[in-house]
Design a protein around this motif. Structure first.
Motif, mmCIF file in Angstrom:
data_model
loop_
_atom_site.group_PDB
_atom_site.id
_atom_site.type_symbol
_atom_site.label_atom_id
_atom_site.label_comp_id
_atom_site.label_asym_id
_atom_site.label_seq_id
_atom_site.Cartn_x
_atom_site.Cartn_y
_atom_site.Cartn_z
ATOM 1 N N THR A 28 -8.762 11.159 -4.058
ATOM 2 C CA THR A 28 -7.281 10.838 -3.640
ATOM 3 C C THR A 28 -7.242 9.736 -2.999
ATOM 4 O OG1 THR A 28 -6.695 13.314 -3.624
ATOM 5 C CG2 THR A 28 -5.208 11.762 -2.693
ATOM 6 N N LEU A 35 -3.725 1.936 -4.650
ATOM 7 C CA LEU A 35 -2.076 1.605 -4.638
ATOM 8 C C LEU A 35 -1.864 0.524 -3.209
ATOM 9 C CD1 LEU A 35 -0.806 4.988 -5.351
ATOM 10 C CD2 LEU A 35 0.045 3.167 -6.423
ATOM 11 N N ASN A 39 0.067 -2.715 -3.563
ATOM 12 C CA ASN A 39 0.984 -2.817 -2.700
ATOM 13 C C ASN A 39 0.997 -4.399 -1.966
ATOM 14 O OD1 ASN A 39 3.184 -0.589 -1.519
ATOM 15 N ND2 ASN A 39 1.720 -0.236 -3.100
ATOM 16 N N LYS A 172 -1.547 20.237 0.164
ATOM 17 C CA LYS A 172 -0.355 20.895 0.731
ATOM 18 C C LYS A 172 0.339 21.663 -0.456
ATOM 19 C CE LYS A 172 2.450 18.082 2.881
ATOM 20 N NZ LYS A 172 2.088 16.578 2.280
ATOM 21 N N ALA B 349 10.740 2.622 -11.032
ATOM 22 C CA ALA B 349 10.098 1.510 -10.545
ATOM 23 C C ALA B 349 10.412 0.204 -11.223
ATOM 24 C CB ALA B 349 8.806 1.837 -10.153
ATOM 25 N N THR B 385 11.128 -4.807 -1.352
ATOM 26 C CA THR B 385 9.798 -4.697 -1.919
ATOM 27 C C THR B 385 8.950 -3.971 -1.391
ATOM 28 O OG1 THR B 385 10.127 -7.101 -2.505
ATOM 29 C CG2 THR B 385 7.989 -6.346 -2.480
ATOM 30 N N ILE B 386 8.902 -3.629 -0.241
ATOM 31 C CA ILE B 386 7.949 -2.817 0.579
ATOM 32 C C ILE B 386 8.406 -1.274 0.274
ATOM 33 C CG2 ILE B 386 7.131 -1.835 2.769
ATOM 34 C CD1 ILE B 386 7.292 -4.489 3.847
ATOM 35 N N LEU B 389 7.765 -0.560 -3.386
ATOM 36 C CA LEU B 389 6.258 -0.590 -3.791
ATOM 37 C C LEU B 389 5.613 1.044 -3.211
ATOM 38 C CD1 LEU B 389 5.133 -4.054 -3.233
ATOM 39 C CD2 LEU B 389 4.933 -2.812 -5.189
ATOM 40 N N THR B 390 6.187 1.367 -1.897
ATOM 41 C CA THR B 390 5.592 2.245 -1.248
ATOM 42 C C THR B 390 6.149 3.491 -2.044
ATOM 43 O OG1 THR B 390 7.210 2.251 0.282
ATOM 44 C CG2 THR B 390 5.282 1.504 0.720
ATOM 45 N N LEU B 392 5.518 4.069 -5.290
ATOM 46 C CA LEU B 392 4.460 4.024 -6.270
ATOM 47 C C LEU B 392 3.684 5.402 -5.400
ATOM 48 C CD1 LEU B 392 3.625 0.631 -7.336
ATOM 49 C CD2 LEU B 392 5.056 2.308 -8.630
ATOM 50 N N PHE B 393 3.485 5.384 -4.211
ATOM 51 C CA PHE B 393 2.764 6.428 -3.632
ATOM 52 C C PHE B 393 3.066 7.798 -3.848
ATOM 53 C CE2 PHE B 393 1.450 2.741 -1.041
ATOM 54 C CZ PHE B 393 0.112 3.107 -0.911
ATOM 55 N N THR B 396 2.625 8.712 -7.986
ATOM 56 C CA THR B 396 1.300 9.145 -8.252
ATOM 57 C C THR B 396 1.032 10.272 -7.883
ATOM 58 O OG1 THR B 396 0.926 6.581 -8.186
ATOM 59 C CG2 THR B 396 -0.927 8.373 -8.362
ATOM 60 N N THR B 399 -1.705 10.881 -4.637
ATOM 61 C CA THR B 399 -1.345 10.547 -3.456
ATOM 62 C C THR B 399 0.002 11.269 -3.035
ATOM 63 O OG1 THR B 399 -0.409 8.608 -4.347
ATOM 64 C CG2 THR B 399 -2.552 8.377 -3.434
ATOM 65 N N LEU B 403 1.000 12.891 0.993
ATOM 66 C CA LEU B 403 2.062 12.301 1.657
ATOM 67 C C LEU B 403 3.409 12.818 1.734
ATOM 68 C CD1 LEU B 403 1.268 8.642 0.305
ATOM 69 C CD2 LEU B 403 0.515 9.835 2.585
ATOM 70 N N PHE B 408 5.336 9.113 6.074
ATOM 71 C CA PHE B 408 5.206 8.268 5.248
ATOM 72 C C PHE B 408 6.472 8.150 4.350
ATOM 73 C CE2 PHE B 408 3.568 5.910 1.451
ATOM 74 C CZ PHE B 408 2.726 4.946 2.080
ATOM 75 N N PHE B 462 7.538 0.414 10.366
ATOM 76 C CA PHE B 462 6.224 0.283 9.610
ATOM 77 C C PHE B 462 5.050 1.286 10.374
ATOM 78 C CE2 PHE B 462 2.332 -1.600 8.277
ATOM 79 C CZ PHE B 462 2.678 -1.637 7.167
ATOM 80 N N PHE B 465 4.614 4.497 8.546
ATOM 81 C CA PHE B 465 3.859 4.441 7.176
ATOM 82 C C PHE B 465 2.394 4.927 7.672
ATOM 83 C CE2 PHE B 465 6.516 1.617 5.030
ATOM 84 C CZ PHE B 465 6.955 2.520 3.960
#
Ligand code: HEM
Ligand SMILES: [Cu+2]
Lengths: 349, 596
Positions: A28, A35, A39, A172, B349, B385-386, B389-390, B392-393, B396, B399, B403, B408, B462, B465
Motif C-alpha cells: 500500500t 501517488l 501529485n 480498516k 478525475a 489542483t491539490i 490530485l489528492t 486520486l488517493f 485508488t 490507499t 485513508l 486526510f 495542509f 493531510f
C-alpha cells in the motif's frame, strides 16, 4: 522482492506514514508514494506554470493586449485527455490488485472474534478459548496476536456502526450490527500499536481506541494467554464465574436475562424448586431435580447425564470435562448464585 | 428605442426603483432574490465559520494533556464527561454536526447557483428575468423555511450525528427518530428549493437565449449552471425517497435501515451518497464556471478549449451519478462493487484535470492583471489542483482503505469545498460586486485579504493531510499527543485565515459606505452583464442584446481609464445610453437606433 525485509527496513516511520507492519502495508505504501510523487509532479508543474505565466505575461500597461495564441488545439486537448486517462486506468489496476491482497485472507487463519460496542472493543479468542482483556470498561482493550501468522478478525457490533482501523497495518473495516465483517492481516513486527474506531459512533467515539499487541511468535502468545488466565483465576470467584460464562462460550446458549436460548437461561436457575425443574435421566425417566452445586458440576462435565425438560436430547452442550478447572467451576457456581431466585443480578464493581 | 423608453429617470436601477422591506420580500426581480440569497448565505457562513473556529480551538489540546478521571455508571457507560479544554465531548460532537450541516446545506450548495447565479444568469443571457420569476421567489422562501426547520432540529434536537446522519446511530438512543426525520425533512425542503431553482435555470437557458446566442456561444458559467441544474433536478428526489423510507420504517415498523427490525444500516449510506455525491458536483461545478469567467476576463483572452470545458461540466454532472459507492469502500460493500466504483471514480478525475489544463493554457500569452477577483481565480486553480490530485488517493482502492475517515479526507474535501468552491464564490462576489452594488471597493485591501485567505487556508488544511496519513481519524474530540503539532499548526492558521475573511468582509462593507461609483464595465468583462449599467435597471438592459460571436471577445474593447472602465465596440451604439443612465445624466439623443 523480500517483503518482510522491506517491511523491516521501513519499520521506522517515514514522514508521511506510520510504521509498516505487514507485506500488504508495504505494498500500500508503495502506492501511496507513487501517488504522492505523481501529485508532486503535477502540482509543481501546474503551480510552476501558473507562477511563470503570471510573471511573464503580467499586464504592464492597462490596455496591454494578449499575445496572439490559439484558442484551442485539438492535438493538445487530446493529449491532455488521453494521458490522464491512461494514468488513471493504471492506478485503478494496481490499486485493485493490492486491495485484493488486503481483503483476501489465506486459507488458514487464526480467528479472533471482535465485538464493537459504544465505546470499547471486545476481543475473544475462540481457537484458544480466551476472552480478551477488554472486559469491563476499566481495562484498556488489547488485541493480542502472534507475529507472522495470518490473523482473521470476525467482527460485529452490539449497537451502531463502528470501524476497526489499524494504521500500522493500513487496513480498516466497518463493524456493522446484524452482520459479520472480516478483516485479515499478518503482522510481522512485535510491538504495541494503536487501534482506532474510524466510524463516528457518538459521545466517546474518540476514546474507542485499543492497542494491538504483537507477540514474537505463537509460543509467546500462548505464554501471554496463560499468564492472563492465571491472572483471571485470581479474581474473586463471582468475577471468575462471570468471566467463564463469557469467555468459554456458555453465553452462546445460556442467557442471564431469562430468555431461552439453545440452553436454559441462568436467570433464576439457582435454588429453583425441584418440581419446576424436571430432567431426563439416562435411564429415560423424567424426574424433578434440585439445582445445587452437584447438579451444576455434573451439567458442566457430563451434560448428557441429565437433560432439562424441553431441550434437545442428547444435549446440544459439549462436555467441559477437563476444560474448566475446579476453581473455575466453583466460580461459575458463585456466579449462578447471584443470578438466583432471590438474589440481585451481578453488579460490576 | 431610446433609454427614455424604459420610462424611468436616469440613475434609476433595480436597487432604487422601489423602496422598503416589503418591496424586497415580495420582489420578483431575480437580482433582488439573488441578493437576498447572498445575504443569507454569507450570514450562515459566518455562523458555520464561528463553529469551525470553536472546534479548532478545542483541538489544540490532545487527550494526554489533561488528566481525565473516568467514571462509569452501573451499566459501564462513562458517567460524566470531563472537559478537555473548552467544552465537553457531546458539545464538540454537536458543534461539528452543526458546522458540517450548515456549511454543506446552507452555504456551499446554494452559494454560487442561488445567489450569484440568480443575479447574473438572466443578464448573461440578455434576458429580463428568469423564466418563472414567481417560482424563483418561492424557491427563496423554501430555502428560508427549510433552513428554519433544519436549524431548529439541529439545535433543539441536539443532533450529534454528523451531517451524514448515518443509521443506525442516527435512529437510536440519543437521537430520536423524529429528530432525524425532521432534519432530513429540512434537507429535503432545502432540496426542493434547489430543484425549483434548477428547473428555472434549465428553462431559462433553453428558451430565453438572445438572438445569435447558440449553445456554444454561451458563457461558461451558464454551461456550469446548466450542468448543476441537471444534477439538482435529478438527484434531490432521492433524498425525498430516503426520507419517506425513514418515516415508513418508523411508522409501520418495517425494517429498512434498522438492523433491530431486520433492515440494513448500510443501505442508508447508499441512499445518502446517491444524493450527496452528486451534491458534491452541485458545489464544485458552479465554482469551475466562475473560475472560467475570472481567468478569461483577467487574462483578456478567450478561454482555451471552450468546448472541452463546456462539455466536461456536463461530463462531470453525468459521471457524478455513478460513483457514490466510493464513500463505502470499507462499509462491507462487496469487492466487486468496490472495484466498479473505484474504476468509475477515476473518470471524474479526468474532466477536472482537463479544465485545469485549459485554464493554464488560457493564462498562456495572456495579458494578466491581478485585481482582487483574479487572485481568487488563481487561488482556485492552485487549491483545486491539490484537492483534485489528492482525490486520486481515495479513488485508488489500496490507499483509500487506510485513508478513509481520517483527516486526510477532511483535508481533501476542504480543499475542494472550501478552498475551491467557496473561494470561487468569494472571487465571484468581488467580481460582480460593482455590478451588484454600483460601488468599487478598495482593491488593495481586497487583495491583501485574498492573500491572507490563501495562505491561511493552506496552513489550516495542509497539516491535516499529514496527520491523516499518519492515522488521525476524523470526528475525534480526543487524540494522542503525537498529532498535536499538526493540530496546532492547523488551528493557528485557521485564526489567520479568519482574519482574512474579516478583512474581506470589511472591504466590501466599506465600499458600500465610501466606495466610488462603479463604471458599467470595470474589469473589461466581455459577457453581457457588463453591457449595462452598474447596478442594472430592473429590466437589466435598455436594448435587447444581439450576439454574433463567442462570449470572450476582448479585441473590440478599449480602456477609458480607471473611472470609466472599458467600452465595447459591439455595443457602441448603446454605450452613451448606458453611460447616461449610469451617471444619472439626462439623455443623449443618439441613443436612438434600431439596428438590432
Ligand atoms: C473557517 C474555515 C473552516 C475550518 C477551520 C473548518 C474546520 C473543520 C473541522 C475542525 C471539522 C471537524 C473535522 C472532524 O473532526 O471530522 C470540519 C468538518 C467539516 N467541514 Fe469544515 N472548516 C472550515 C470551513 C468549511 C467550509 C467552508 C465547508 C464547506 C463546504 C466545510 C465543510 C466541512 C464538512 C462537510 C465537514 C465534515 C463534517 C462532519 O464530519 O460531519 N468546512 N471542519
Ligand atoms: Cu465507534
Amino acid at each position: 522482492m523480500n517483503w518482510a525485509l522491506f517491511a523491516s527496513d521501513l519499520k521506522d516511520k517515514t514522514y508521511w506514514l506510520p510504521a509498516q507492519l505487514s507485506k500488504e502495508a508495504a505494498e500500500t505504501d508503495v502506492h501511496f508514494y507513487l501517488l504522492y510523487w505523481l501529485n508532486v509532479f503535477f502540482f509543481v508543474g501546474i503551480f510552476g506554470l501558473v507562477v511563470y505565466f503570471c510573471v511573464k505575461y503580467r499586464r504592464r500597461t492597462p490596455d496591454q493586449k494578449p499575445l496572439p495564441a490559439p484558442s484551442h488545439n485539438t492535438v493538445l486537448e487530446l493529449v491532455w485527455s488521453i494521458i490522464p486517462s491512461l494514468i488513471c486506468i493504471g492506478l485503478f489496476y494496481i490499486g485493485f490488485m493490492v486491495y485484493q491482497d488486503l481483503m483476501q485472507p489465506p486459507r488458514e487463519t487464526f480467528k479472533i472474534n471482535v465485538v464493537g460496542g459504544k465505546w470499547n472493543w471486545e476481543f475473544t479468542y475462540p481457537q484458544t478459548g480466551l476472552l480478551g482483556t477488554s472486559d469491563g470498561p476499566e481495562a484498556l482493550p488489547e488485541l493480542h496476536v502472534p507475529a507472522n501468522i495470518p490473523i482473521e478478525l470476525v467482527m460485529t457490533s452490539k449497537d451502531v456502526i463502528h470501524s476497526l482501523y489499524i494504521p500500522v497495518l493500513r487496513t480498516k473495516k466497518d463493524v456493522v450490527p446484524g452482520r459479520y465483517s472480516k478483516l485479515w492481516f499478518n503482522a510481522q513486527i512485535p510491538g504495541t500499536y494503536n487501534i482506532y474506531c474510524a466510524e463516528y459512533c457518538g459521545t466517546s467515539h474518540s476514546e474507542m481506541t485499543a492497542k494491538l499487541v504483537v507477540h514474537e511468535n505463537m509460543a509467546k502468545f500462548l505464554e501471554w494467554q496463560k499468564r492472563k488466565e492465571q491472572e483471571i483465576d485470581n479474581k474473586k470467584p463471582v468475577e471468575l464465574g462471570e468471566y467463564v460464562w463469557k469467555a468459554k462460550g456458555c453465553r452462546g446458549c445460556h442467557s442471564i436475562d431469562g430468555s431461552t436460548g439453545t440452553g436454559p437461561t441462568f436467570k433464576g436457575l439457582w435454588g429453583m424448586p425441584a418440581e419446576e425443574h424436571k430432567t431426563w435421566k439416562t435411564t429415560g425417566s423424567l424426574t424433578p431435580t434440585k439445582v445445587d452445586e452437584n447438579y451444576i458440576r455434573m451439567s458442566i462435565n457430563e451434560p448428557n447425564d441429565e437433560v432439562r425438560e424441553g431441550f434437545a436430547r442428547p444435549s446440544a452442550m459439549p462436555s467441559y470435562k477437563g476444560r474448566l478447572s475446579d476453581k473455575q467451576i466453583a466460580g461459575v457456581i458463585e456466579y449462578l448464585k447471584t443470578l438466583g431466585r432471590d438474589s440481585q443480578p451481578p453488579v460490576k464493581q | 428605442m431610446s433609454h427614455e423608453s424604459n420610462g424611468y429617470p436616469p440613475g434609476d436601477n433595480y436597487l432604487n426603483r422601489t423602496k422598503g422591506f416589503l418591496s424586497w420580500i415580495t420582489t420578483l426581480d431575480h437580482k433582488r432574490i439573488g441578493m437576498m440569497y447572498l445575504g443569507s448565505v454569507l450570514f450562515f457562513f459566518l455562523i458555520g465559520g464561528a463553529f469551525a473556529i470553536a472546534l479548532r480551538t478545542e483541538l489544540l489540546t490532545p487527550k494526554d494533556s489533561v488528566q481525565m478521571p473516568q467514571q462509569y455508571d452501573a451499566k459501564g457507560n462513562p458517567a460524566s464527561f470531563p472537559k478537555k479544554f473548552l467544552f465537553e465531548k457531546d458539545t464538540y460532537n454537536k458543534l461539528f454536526t452543526l458546522h458540517g450541516a450548515i456549511m454543506v446545506f446552507l452555504v456551499i450548495i446554494p452559494s454560487i447557483p442561488a445567489s450569484l447565479g440568480n443575479f447574473v444568469l438572466p443578464i448573461m443571457l440578455g434576458a429580463k428575468d428568469v423564466a418563472f420569476p414567481r417560482l424563483n421567489l418561492w424557491s427563496y422562501y423554501l430555502y428560508i423555511i427549510g433552513t428554519v426547520c433544519f436549524l431548529i432540529t439541529l439545535a433543539v434536537g441536539q443532533l450529534d450525528t454528523g451531517w451524514t446522519f448515518y443509521t443506525p446511530y442516527s435512529s437510536s438512543s440519543a437521537n430520536s427518530n423524529t429528530n432525524v426525520i425532521m432534519a432530513t425533512m429540512g434537507a429535503f425542503i432545502l432540496g426542493f428549493s434547489s430543484i425549483f431553482t434548477g428547473i428555472n435555470f434549465l428553462v431559462t437557458i433553453h428558451t430565453m437565449r438572445p438572438a445569435g446566442m447558440t449553445w456554444f456561444r454561451m458563457p461558461l458559467l451558464l454551461w456550469a449552471l446548466y450542468a448543476t441544474s441537471v444534477i439538482q433536478v435529478l438527484a434531490t428526489p432521492v433524498l425525498g425517497i430516503t426520507l419517506l423510507m425513514l418515516i415508513v420504517e418508523r411508522a409501520l415498523q418495517i425494517g429498512i435501515f434498522d438492523p433491530a427490525l431486520g433492515g440494513d444500516p448500510v443501505l442508508f449510506q447508499h441512499f445518502f451518497w446517491f444524493y450527496s455525491h452528486p451534491a458534491v458536483y452541485i458545489m464544485i461545478v458552479p465554482g469551475m464556471g466562475v473560475a472560467s469567467e475570472l481567468i478569461s476576463t483577467f487574462s483578456r483572452k478567450t478561454i482555451f478549449g471552450y468546448r472541452q470545458i463546456a462539455l466536461s461540466s456536463v461530463g462531470l454532472a453525468l459521471i457524478g451519478f455513478l460513483v457514490w459507492g466510493h464513500h463505502l469502500f470499507t462499509s462491507t460493500q462487496s469487492d466487486i462493487a468496490n472495484m466498479i466504483f473505484s474504476f468509475l471514480t477515476f473518470f471524474v478525475a479526468i474532466p477536472s484535470a482537463i479544465k485545469v489544463f485549459n485554464w493554464l493554457a488560457t493564462l498562456y500569452k495572456g495579458s494578466i492583471s491581478f485585481e482582487t477577483p483574479m487572485l481568487y481565480g488563481l487561488s482556485f486553480i492552485v487549491i483545486f489542483t491539490i484537492g483534485g490530485l489528492t482525490g486520486l488517493f481515495h479513488a485508488t482502492l489500496s490507499t483509500s482503505i487506510p485513508l478513509h475517515d481520517t483527516y486526510f479526507v477532511v483535508a481533501h474535501f476542504h480543499y475542494v469545498m472550501m478552498g475551491s468552491a467557496l473561494i470561487a464564490f468569494i472571487g465571484g462576489i468581488f467580481y460582480w460586486w460593482p455590478k451588484m452594488t454600483g460601488k468599487m471597493y478598495n482593491d488593495l485591501l481586497g487583495r491583501i485579504a485574498a492573500v491572507i485567505i490563501f495562505i491561511g487556508f493552506n496552513g489550516t488544511f495542509f497539516p491535516q493531510f499529514v496527520m491523516g496519513s499518519k492515522g488521525m481519524p476524523r470526528r475525534y474530540y480526543n487524540y494522542y499527543a503525537e498529532y498535536q503539532p499538526y493540530h496546532k499548526a492547523s488551528t493557528y492558521s485557521s485564526y489567520f485565515m479568519a482574519c482574512g475573511f474579516v478583512l474581506a468582509g470589511f472591504t466590501l462593507v466599506q465600499s458600500l459606505v465610501r466606495g466610488r461609483k462603479a463604471p458599467p464595465n470595470p474589469w473589461g468583462g466581455a459577457t453581457l452583464e457588463w453591457q449595462t449599467t452598474s447596478p442594472p435597471p430592473t429590466e437589466n438592459f435598455y436594448h435587447t442584446p444581439v450576439i454574433d460571436d463567442i462570449p470572450y471577445n476582448y479585441e473590440r474593447q478599449t480602456y477609458l481609464g480607471p473611472d470609466k472602465g472599458w467600452k465595447d465596440e459591439h455595443f457602441a451604439h448603446e454605450w452613451d445610453d448606458i453611460v447616461a443612465h449610469q451617471d444619472g445624466l439626462s439623455s443623449t439623443p443618439n441613443g436612438n437606433n434600431n439596428k438590432h
